[in-house]
Design an enzyme around this catalytic site. Structure first.
Site, mmCIF file in Angstrom:
data_model
loop_
_atom_site.group_PDB
_atom_site.id
_atom_site.type_symbol
_atom_site.label_atom_id
_atom_site.label_comp_id
_atom_site.label_asym_id
_atom_site.label_seq_id
_atom_site.Cartn_x
_atom_site.Cartn_y
_atom_site.Cartn_z
ATOM 1 N N ASN A 9 33.545 -42.276 -37.086
ATOM 2 C CA ASN A 9 34.888 -41.644 -35.780
ATOM 3 C C ASN A 9 33.372 -41.574 -34.130
ATOM 4 O O ASN A 9 33.257 -40.641 -34.845
ATOM 5 C CB ASN A 9 34.817 -40.646 -35.799
ATOM 6 C CG ASN A 9 35.840 -40.290 -35.060
ATOM 7 O OD1 ASN A 9 36.089 -41.653 -33.867
ATOM 8 N ND2 ASN A 9 37.081 -39.474 -35.226
ATOM 9 N N LYS A 11 34.707 -41.261 -31.662
ATOM 10 C CA LYS A 11 34.610 -40.138 -30.004
ATOM 11 C C LYS A 11 34.229 -40.913 -28.877
ATOM 12 O O LYS A 11 34.097 -42.146 -29.273
ATOM 13 C CB LYS A 11 33.910 -39.195 -30.336
ATOM 14 C CG LYS A 11 33.883 -38.839 -31.642
ATOM 15 C CD LYS A 11 33.957 -36.981 -32.393
ATOM 16 C CE LYS A 11 34.994 -37.101 -33.579
ATOM 17 N NZ LYS A 11 34.508 -35.317 -33.647
ATOM 18 N N HIS A 107 44.373 -37.870 -34.495
ATOM 19 C CA HIS A 107 43.036 -36.748 -34.882
ATOM 20 C C HIS A 107 42.753 -35.623 -34.235
ATOM 21 O O HIS A 107 43.603 -35.082 -32.981
ATOM 22 C CB HIS A 107 41.535 -37.905 -33.970
ATOM 23 C CG HIS A 107 40.207 -36.895 -34.369
ATOM 24 N ND1 HIS A 107 39.871 -36.231 -33.807
ATOM 25 C CD2 HIS A 107 39.538 -37.340 -35.342
ATOM 26 C CE1 HIS A 107 38.786 -35.644 -34.256
ATOM 27 N NE2 HIS A 107 37.971 -36.431 -35.876
ATOM 28 N N GLU A 109 41.437 -33.899 -32.136
ATOM 29 C CA GLU A 109 41.011 -34.037 -30.683
ATOM 30 C C GLU A 109 41.810 -34.145 -30.151
ATOM 31 O O GLU A 109 42.777 -33.487 -28.684
ATOM 32 C CB GLU A 109 39.652 -34.244 -30.640
ATOM 33 C CG GLU A 109 38.325 -33.454 -30.947
ATOM 34 C CD GLU A 109 37.542 -34.346 -31.568
ATOM 35 O OE1 GLU A 109 37.299 -35.816 -31.155
ATOM 36 O OE2 GLU A 109 36.125 -33.981 -32.475
ATOM 37 N N GLU A 180 40.837 -33.703 -42.485
ATOM 38 C CA GLU A 180 40.321 -32.987 -42.146
ATOM 39 C C GLU A 180 40.465 -31.729 -41.326
ATOM 40 O O GLU A 180 41.384 -31.619 -40.482
ATOM 41 C CB GLU A 180 40.019 -34.527 -40.907
ATOM 42 C CG GLU A 180 39.238 -35.436 -41.212
ATOM 43 C CD GLU A 180 38.746 -36.196 -39.693
ATOM 44 O OE1 GLU A 180 37.653 -36.480 -39.910
ATOM 45 O OE2 GLU A 180 39.377 -35.786 -38.666
ATOM 46 N N GLY A 186 32.616 -31.075 -36.481
ATOM 47 C CA GLY A 186 31.599 -30.776 -35.477
ATOM 48 C C GLY A 186 31.215 -29.620 -35.689
ATOM 49 O O GLY A 186 30.604 -28.898 -34.512
ATOM 50 N N SER A 226 31.902 -32.680 -40.742
ATOM 51 C CA SER A 226 31.013 -32.175 -41.161
ATOM 52 C C SER A 226 30.920 -33.242 -42.542
ATOM 53 O O SER A 226 29.572 -32.256 -43.087
ATOM 54 C CB SER A 226 30.548 -30.758 -41.589
ATOM 55 O OG SER A 226 31.163 -30.393 -39.996
ATOM 56 N N GLY A 248 29.785 -37.070 -36.090
ATOM 57 C CA GLY A 248 28.082 -36.931 -35.673
ATOM 58 C C GLY A 248 27.570 -37.769 -36.561
ATOM 59 O O GLY A 248 26.667 -39.007 -36.603
HETATM 60 P P1 PGA Z 1 32.533 -34.469 -37.969
HETATM 61 O O1 PGA Z 1 33.886 -35.721 -37.790
HETATM 62 O O2 PGA Z 1 31.829 -35.576 -38.704
HETATM 63 O O3 PGA Z 1 31.406 -34.467 -36.694
HETATM 64 O O4 PGA Z 1 32.486 -32.911 -37.994
HETATM 65 C C1 PGA Z 1 34.693 -35.538 -37.999
HETATM 66 C C2 PGA Z 1 35.542 -36.388 -37.080
HETATM 67 O O5 PGA Z 1 36.373 -35.884 -36.281
HETATM 68 O O6 PGA Z 1 36.597 -37.467 -37.337
#
Ligand code: PGA
Length: 265
Positions: A9, A11, A107, A109, A180, A186, A226, A248
């Site tokens: 993903n 973003k 998601h 966010e 998640e 993140g 993460s 990330g």
């Molecule tokens: P992250 O993000 O691996 O950077 O923690 C995961 C996600 O939001 O799908």
């Protein structure tokens, strides 16, 4: 046997040029490197599936840059209406036309930064299931919900509000659920393997309760939060985890490749 999904993903990262390079480099690795060829063999046997979710403006470039069917493409969001006066939104018809295979729905966010409600996400999920695009439906608890012992009740509410009155075959064959935990996204804090397994096993038990054991056994459940090359193998070794949704660590092709390598070894 559920096919593992390794999904990136991106973003609001990776513009058109970076997307083209990423796809080109990943395909070159899959066809030429020893480790890549092992992943390609697993792709052919349907043991694993690779998905990338670039931003909207990079979707066409991801499709254009592909010369094989190794990489599948996901959008990060969609509107539930087919067309109309919804400034800034994108429809399922547009995603179909752009040759998207998947779309992320709910998601964290979208839920917490853009305030998308369970009701809206239910509409998005149902509209997506009527289209040729497959949904990756994200759920997860906030840190205070976890410390208050509410992880299961939060997952139950998010899932049941979305999949109430869906047919079992839509859930078993089309839906992918991504667990998640919001506190792990993140932040560098990954859920421990046991915590991730416990939550994913709970999601599967809910699918059994609300549908049947066949549906629960077929449902693919991803973990996200993460994920890195260093922790991916441990998470993937859990029996109820069928893949990863990576933020990330999916932006650069080499760390994404390392995670793919871990997924098939
Ligand atoms: P992250 O993000 O691996 O950077 O923690 C995961 C996600 O939001 O799908």
């Amino acid at each position: 046997m559920r096919t593992l999904m390794i999904a990136g993903n991106w973003k609001m990262n990776n513009g058109i040029e970076q997307t083209g390079m990423f796809v080109h480099n990943l395909e070159a690795w899959l066809t030429a490197a020893d480790a890549g060829r092992k992943v390609a063999a697993a792709l052919s046997d349907k043991r694993v599936e690779i998905v990338i979710a670039p931003p909207f403006t990079s979707l066409a470039e991801a499709v254009r840059a592909k010369t094989t069917s190794y990489i599948r493409i996901s959008a990060q969001n969609v509107h539930d209406e087919p067309k109309g006066a919804f400034t800034g939104e994108i429809s399922l018809l547009m995603l179909e036309e752009a040759k998207c295979d998947y779309v992320l729905i709910g998601h964290s966010e979208r839920r917490h930064v853009f305030c998308e409600s369970d009701e809206l996400l239910e509409r998005k999920l149902k509209a997506t299931l009527e289209s040729r695009v497959l949904p990756i439906f994200c759920v997860g608890e906030l840190l205070e919900e976890r410390t208050d012992g509410k992880m299961k009740s939060v997952l139950k509410k998010q899932l049941q509000s979305a999949w109430n009155d869906l047919r079992p075959d839509a859930v078993g064959k089309k839906l992918v659920v991504a667990y998640e935990p919001v506190w792990a996204i993140g932040t560098g804090k990954t859920a421990g393997n046991d915590d991730a397994q416990e939550a994913c096993a709970y999601i599967r038990s809910l699918a059994k309760e609300d549908f049947d054991s066949e549906t629960a056994a077929a449902l693919r459940i991803l973990y996200g939060g993460s994920v890195k090359p260093e922790n991916s193998a441990g998470i993937l070794s859990q029996p109820d985890i069928d893949g990863l949704l990576i933020g990330g660590a999916s932006l650069a092709v080499d760390s994404f490749e390392k995670i793919l390598e871990n997924a098939v070894s």
